[in-house]
Write an enzyme that holds these catalytic residues in place. Structure first.
Site, PDB file in Angstrom:
ATOM      1  N   GLU A   1      27.914   0.559  -3.724  1.00 49.13           N
ATOM      2  CA  GLU A   1      29.327   0.210  -3.649  1.00 49.13           C
ATOM      3  C   GLU A   1      30.214   1.461  -3.709  1.00 49.13           C
ATOM      4  O   GLU A   1      31.215   1.556  -2.988  1.00 49.13           O
ATOM      5  CB  GLU A   1      29.715  -0.727  -4.806  1.00 49.13           C
TER       6      GLU A   1
ATOM      7  N   CYS B   1      27.431  -4.068 -10.544  1.00 47.20           N
ATOM      8  CA  CYS B   1      27.223  -3.859 -11.977  1.00 47.20           C
ATOM      9  C   CYS B   1      28.556  -3.692 -12.695  1.00 47.20           C
ATOM     10  O   CYS B   1      29.547  -3.244 -12.110  1.00 47.20           O
ATOM     11  CB  CYS B   1      26.332  -2.646 -12.216  1.00 47.20           C
TER      12      CYS B   1
ATOM     13  N   ALA C   1      -8.775  -3.027   2.454  1.00 50.95           N
ATOM     14  CA  ALA C   1      -9.236  -3.121   3.836  1.00 50.95           C
ATOM     15  C   ALA C   1     -10.691  -3.561   3.786  1.00 50.95           C
ATOM     16  O   ALA C   1     -11.509  -2.958   3.082  1.00 50.95           O
ATOM     17  CB  ALA C   1      -9.105  -1.779   4.548  1.00 50.95           C
TER      18      ALA C   1
ATOM     19  N   ARG D   1       3.049   3.600   0.751  1.00 49.20           N
ATOM     20  CA  ARG D   1       3.061   4.362  -0.503  1.00 49.20           C
ATOM     21  C   ARG D   1       4.408   5.033  -0.761  1.00 49.20           C
ATOM     22  O   ARG D   1       4.738   5.322  -1.906  1.00 49.20           O
ATOM     23  CB  ARG D   1       1.956   5.420  -0.488  1.00 49.20           C
TER      24      ARG D   1
ATOM     25  N   THR E   1     -13.721   4.131  -8.000  1.00 49.90           N
ATOM     26  CA  THR E   1     -13.140   4.599  -6.731  1.00 49.90           C
ATOM     27  C   THR E   1     -12.906   6.100  -6.777  1.00 49.90           C
ATOM     28  O   THR E   1     -13.133   6.813  -5.795  1.00 49.90           O
ATOM     29  CB  THR E   1     -11.818   3.855  -6.446  1.00 49.90           C
TER      30      THR E   1
ATOM     31  N   ASP F   1     -15.084   7.877  -4.037  1.00 49.43           N
ATOM     32  CA  ASP F   1     -14.279   8.263  -2.870  1.00 49.43           C
ATOM     33  C   ASP F   1     -13.450   9.523  -3.080  1.00 49.43           C
ATOM     34  O   ASP F   1     -13.020  10.149  -2.107  1.00 49.43           O
ATOM     35  CB  ASP F   1     -13.342   7.119  -2.477  1.00 49.43           C
TER      36      ASP F   1
ATOM     37  N   ARG G   1       1.298  10.352   2.429  1.00 49.00           N
ATOM     38  CA  ARG G   1       1.272  11.394   3.462  1.00 49.00           C
ATOM     39  C   ARG G   1       1.541  10.794   4.845  1.00 49.00           C
ATOM     40  O   ARG G   1       0.675  10.831   5.726  1.00 49.00           O
ATOM     41  CB  ARG G   1      -0.072  12.121   3.460  1.00 49.00           C
TER      42      ARG G   1
ATOM     43  N   GLY H   1     -10.634  -7.730  -8.908  1.00 42.27           N
ATOM     44  CA  GLY H   1     -11.066  -8.966  -9.552  1.00 42.27           C
ATOM     45  C   GLY H   1     -10.425  -9.159 -10.907  1.00 42.27           C
ATOM     46  O   GLY H   1     -10.016 -10.272 -11.262  1.00 42.27           O
TER      47      GLY H   1
END
Length: 363
Positions: A46, A69, A148, A178, A190, A194, A201, A296
């Protein structure tokens, strides 16, 4: 209002812990000023729009994606500036659930003789700020489970190799995502298998906005040379008292923030305790990237609000790792079904997105 929503989307994820808001001033059927919320401590949408309009703000109508606000925070109240500028009407998408505002901004504007209306663009405005709304109403981040997987639900080969399940188009989309979230979480397996950096990026360049990297490591397995300890992006390692104190000191010396949290009774980090810790750190949105055990656990705890599932056109088979482990559904009737599902093609992959409850997109 469509322009105000567009402005809010452009800064999504860049304004935390403030909401991402767009504002447009209209006078004599033309836009005389517009703006979006800046970084914390800087101007709200605003104020940006009012300063852009200057004297033309007098008698103009303000379209804004959230109730203005009315309290003193890092900046002065927007309602005071709106009244002082002589704005004649305010159209806002929905009420601000923050207890410092929550209808009080409307009251102040109405008492000053400014015409009010609300509801236009509400669904989209709520979706843009679903993290802010969850944080303010439930006291925790909005959680997105992202993975994925192959057509048969596997996230890696039987050897554990996962480079790559998805194609380059999907990886580009993931890095852009991200830039619009506050934190990204993975389990320690992970990290060990990995060794991801978990940085944003887009176009292979480090974004100026980097999410907080969160490693859930109950027993202290993160190595000193892990990719999540590289770069200037912040890292939080959530562990339990079962991890060695010497390891915790090593992680701290490597630049990570180490939080010793209660366990869940089975030796793993309590996820509700982690949510509380992240909320206190002004994390509004948390992207959980796996692996299957961590996914999970989040599903078992009913902490997932949205699913971003990438389906790659391949079959892996065997006893390869699955996207979601946990206790699972005993009967098909108990399986979690998504709401407001959309499907998008990313190269050869399919992106399936949906909310875990009808309320999740309207928190």
């Amino acid at each position: 209002m469509l322009r105000a929503l567009e402005l809010a989307r452009e800064v999504q994820g860049r304004t935390s812990p403030n909401p991402s808001v767009g504002a447009v001033l209209v006078k004599d059927r033309r836009i005389v000023g517009e703006g979006a919320t800046e970084r914390p401590g800087d101007r709200h949408a605003e104020i940006v729009a009012l300063q852009a309009a200057g004297p033309d703000a007098k008698g103009a109508a303000l379209y804004v994606t959230l109730e203005p606000c009315c309290h003193e925070g890092r900046t002065a109240p927007c309602t005071d500036a709106i009244i002082a500028a002589g704005v004649s009407a305010v159209h806002f998408s929905h009420e601000d659930p923050d207890l410092n505002v929550s209808g009080h901004g409307c009251d102040q504007l109405e008492n000053a003789g400014i015409a009010l209306s609300h509801g236009e663009g509400e669904a989209e405005a709520r979706r843009i700020n679903e993290g802010f709304l969850m944080h303010r109403t439930q006291g925790r981040p909005f959680v997105i489970a992202k993975f994925a997987a192959s057509l048969d639900g596997k996230i890696a080969a039987t050897s554990g190799d996962s480079r790559w399940v998805s194609g380059p188009g999907t990886r580009g989309w993931a890095h852009d995502l991200r830039t619009r979230i506050d934190a990204i979480a993975v389990g320690v397996s992970t990290v060990v298998i990995d060794n991801p950096q978990l940085t944003a990026r887009p176009n292979d360049e480090l974004s100026d906005h980097q999410p907080l990297r969160v490693v859930v490591d109950s027993r202290g397995r993160t190595p000193r040379d892990a990719g999540v300890l590289s770069c200037d992006a912040p890292t939080l390692i959530a562990t339990t008292s079962a991890s060695p104190e010497a390891w915790r000191d090593e992680m701290t010396q490597a630049g990570a923030r180490v939080e010793v949290l209660p366990d869940d009774g089975a030796g793993r980090v309590s996820l509700p305790a982690l949510m509380t810790t992240l909320a206190r750190s002004d994390v509004l949105t948390l992207l959980v990237e796996g692996g299957g055990v961590l996914h999970g656990s989040f599903f078992d705890e009913k902490l997932v609000d949205k699913v971003d599932a990438v389906v790659a056109p391949m079959i892996i088979g065997g006893d390869a790792p699955s996207a979601v482990v946990g206790s699972g559904a005993e009967r098909m009737a108990d399986a979690l079904r998504l709401h407001e599902v959309t499907v998008e093609q990313l190269g050869h992959d399919l992106l399936v997105m949906g909310y875990t409850s009808a309320r999740a997109s309207a928190v």
